[in-house]
Scaffold this motif. Structure first.
Motif, short mmCIF file in Angstrom:
data_model
loop_
_atom_site.label_atom_id
_atom_site.label_comp_id
_atom_site.label_asym_id
_atom_site.label_seq_id
_atom_site.Cartn_x
_atom_site.Cartn_y
_atom_site.Cartn_z
N PRO A 130 13.10 -26.10 -14.15
CA PRO A 130 11.87 -26.51 -13.48
C PRO A 130 12.07 -27.20 -12.14
CG PRO A 130 12.30 -27.90 -15.39
CD PRO A 130 13.26 -26.76 -15.47
N VAL A 131 13.14 -27.95 -12.00
CA VAL A 131 13.37 -28.65 -10.72
C VAL A 131 13.67 -27.64 -9.61
CG1 VAL A 131 14.84 -30.28 -9.49
CG2 VAL A 131 14.09 -30.79 -11.82
N ALA A 132 14.61 -26.74 -9.87
CA ALA A 132 14.98 -25.74 -8.87
C ALA A 132 13.81 -24.81 -8.54
CB ALA A 132 16.17 -24.93 -9.36
N TRP A 133 13.10 -24.38 -9.56
CA TRP A 133 12.00 -23.45 -9.32
C TRP A 133 10.81 -24.15 -8.67
CZ3 TRP A 133 11.98 -18.49 -8.78
CH2 TRP A 133 12.94 -17.72 -9.41
N ALA A 134 10.53 -25.39 -9.04
CA ALA A 134 9.42 -26.11 -8.40
C ALA A 134 9.71 -26.32 -6.92
CB ALA A 134 9.18 -27.44 -9.10
N ARG A 135 10.93 -26.70 -6.59
CA ARG A 135 11.29 -26.89 -5.18
C ARG A 135 11.14 -25.58 -4.41
NH1 ARG A 135 10.85 -30.76 -2.39
NH2 ARG A 135 9.44 -29.21 -1.53
N ALA A 136 11.66 -24.49 -4.98
CA ALA A 136 11.60 -23.20 -4.30
C ALA A 136 10.16 -22.68 -4.20
CB ALA A 136 12.48 -22.19 -5.03
N LEU A 137 9.40 -22.79 -5.27
CA LEU A 137 8.02 -22.32 -5.24
C LEU A 137 7.16 -23.16 -4.32
CD1 LEU A 137 7.53 -21.42 -9.00
CD2 LEU A 137 7.23 -19.84 -7.07
N ASP A 138 7.36 -24.47 -4.33
CA ASP A 138 6.59 -25.34 -3.46
C ASP A 138 6.81 -24.96 -1.99
OD1 ASP A 138 4.88 -27.84 -3.33
OD2 ASP A 138 6.53 -28.44 -2.03
N ASP A 139 8.07 -24.73 -1.62
CA ASP A 139 8.38 -24.34 -0.24
C ASP A 139 7.79 -22.96 0.08
OD1 ASP A 139 9.76 -26.66 0.25
OD2 ASP A 139 11.74 -25.80 -0.14
N ALA A 140 7.90 -22.01 -0.87
CA ALA A 140 7.40 -20.66 -0.64
C ALA A 140 5.88 -20.63 -0.55
CB ALA A 140 7.89 -19.73 -1.74
N ILE A 141 5.21 -21.42 -1.37
CA ILE A 141 3.75 -21.52 -1.31
C ILE A 141 3.31 -22.00 0.06
CG2 ILE A 141 1.79 -22.87 -2.17
CD1 ILE A 141 3.21 -22.71 -4.97
N VAL A 164 17.39 -12.09 -5.36
CA VAL A 164 15.96 -12.09 -5.64
C VAL A 164 15.67 -12.64 -7.04
CG1 VAL A 164 13.90 -10.62 -5.80
CG2 VAL A 164 15.56 -10.22 -4.00
N ALA A 165 16.68 -12.70 -7.88
CA ALA A 165 16.52 -13.28 -9.22
C ALA A 165 16.82 -14.77 -9.24
CB ALA A 165 17.41 -12.55 -10.22
N GLU A 166 17.16 -15.36 -8.08
CA GLU A 166 17.46 -16.79 -7.99
C GLU A 166 16.28 -17.51 -7.34
OE1 GLU A 166 20.06 -18.39 -9.25
OE2 GLU A 166 20.72 -16.49 -10.10
N PRO A 167 16.17 -18.84 -7.53
CA PRO A 167 14.96 -19.55 -7.11
C PRO A 167 14.50 -19.36 -5.67
CG PRO A 167 16.23 -20.94 -8.58
CD PRO A 167 17.06 -19.71 -8.32
N ILE A 168 15.36 -19.53 -4.67
CA ILE A 168 14.87 -19.50 -3.29
C ILE A 168 14.30 -18.14 -2.93
CG2 ILE A 168 15.54 -19.63 -0.86
CD1 ILE A 168 17.47 -21.87 -1.62
N TYR A 169 15.09 -17.09 -3.06
CA TYR A 169 14.60 -15.76 -2.71
C TYR A 169 13.60 -15.25 -3.74
CZ TYR A 169 18.06 -15.43 1.03
OH TYR A 169 18.78 -15.64 2.17
#
Length: 205
Positions: A27-38, A151-156
């Motif tokens: 959740p930490v890695a994905w929240a950071r990545a999703l927040d930035d991507a949003i 593409v299967a990792e949080p940032i991309y």
């Protein structure tokens, strides 16, 4: 990164992500990545994004298309390609061979092995050289083409999901319309609706 580093979160926190997707393993890695991507893509209906992502990726636990099918399942999913059990049996249990058979020569896949190389990945299952290339062009970064596994990792993964969402889903779309635009049908509609309500509560908390 595509954004300057910021303290805190703009749209989504690890806690709200975990509330929306309880099984999310990072959740930490994905929240950071999703927040930035949003922020990067200007996603406005975040609850709808989370509902669609949550359903398609099973709470971000399923990020690569497996293509492990039985012969019977192949005949059901691709009846025009696998008309007989004998033919389907040649591909059952051979995911790479299957990917190249069903995706080769379509979705922009032009090189030998492209079907497997550019199989579905990420929270919304980006599939095919055409889509990987369009995404890479949109972020001005050829890493998704050179290394599709990213593409299967949080940032991309987050960037690809938000890009796909904003380029496919009509703003302020209903759950039915958004599901058709993401899925092509209404598969899993009840689960997507439940997830939308759950994500809405999580973001309001």
């Amino acid at each position: 990164m595509w954004l300057d580093a910021v303290d805190g979160y703009r749209h989504l926190t690890p806690e709200s992500l975990k509330a929306a997707m309880p099984r999310c393993p990072r959740p930490v890695a994905w929240a950071r990545a999703l927040d930035d991507a949003i922020e990067f893509w200007g996603v406005t209906d975040i609850a709808m994004l989370l509902a669609q992502v949550g359903h398609e990726s099973a709470d971000l636990t399923r990020l690569v298309e497996s293509l492990h099918y039985s012969a019977e399942r192949l005949m059901a999913v691709w009846p025009s390609r696998f008309e007989t059990y004998a033919r389907a049996s040649q591909f059952a249990g051979y995911p790479e061979k299957l990917a190249n058979e069903v995706y080769g020569g379509r979705l922009g896949n032009i090189e030998p092995g492209d079907g497997w190389r550019f199989r579905g990945r990420g929270p919304l299952q980006l599939t095919g050289r055409y889509n990987y290339t369009a995404f890479a062009t949109a972020i001005d970064d050829d890493a998704p083409i050179k290394t599709p596994q990213l593409v299967a990792e949080p940032i991309y993964g987050a960037l690809s999901a938000c890009w796909y969402f904003v380029t496919r889903v009509t703003p302020r779309a209903s759950i039915e319309v958004a599901t058709r635009e993401i899925n092509g049908g209404l598969i899993g509609l009840a689960d997507r609706r439940r997830r939308y309500e759950q994500a809405s509560r999580a973001l309001e908390a």
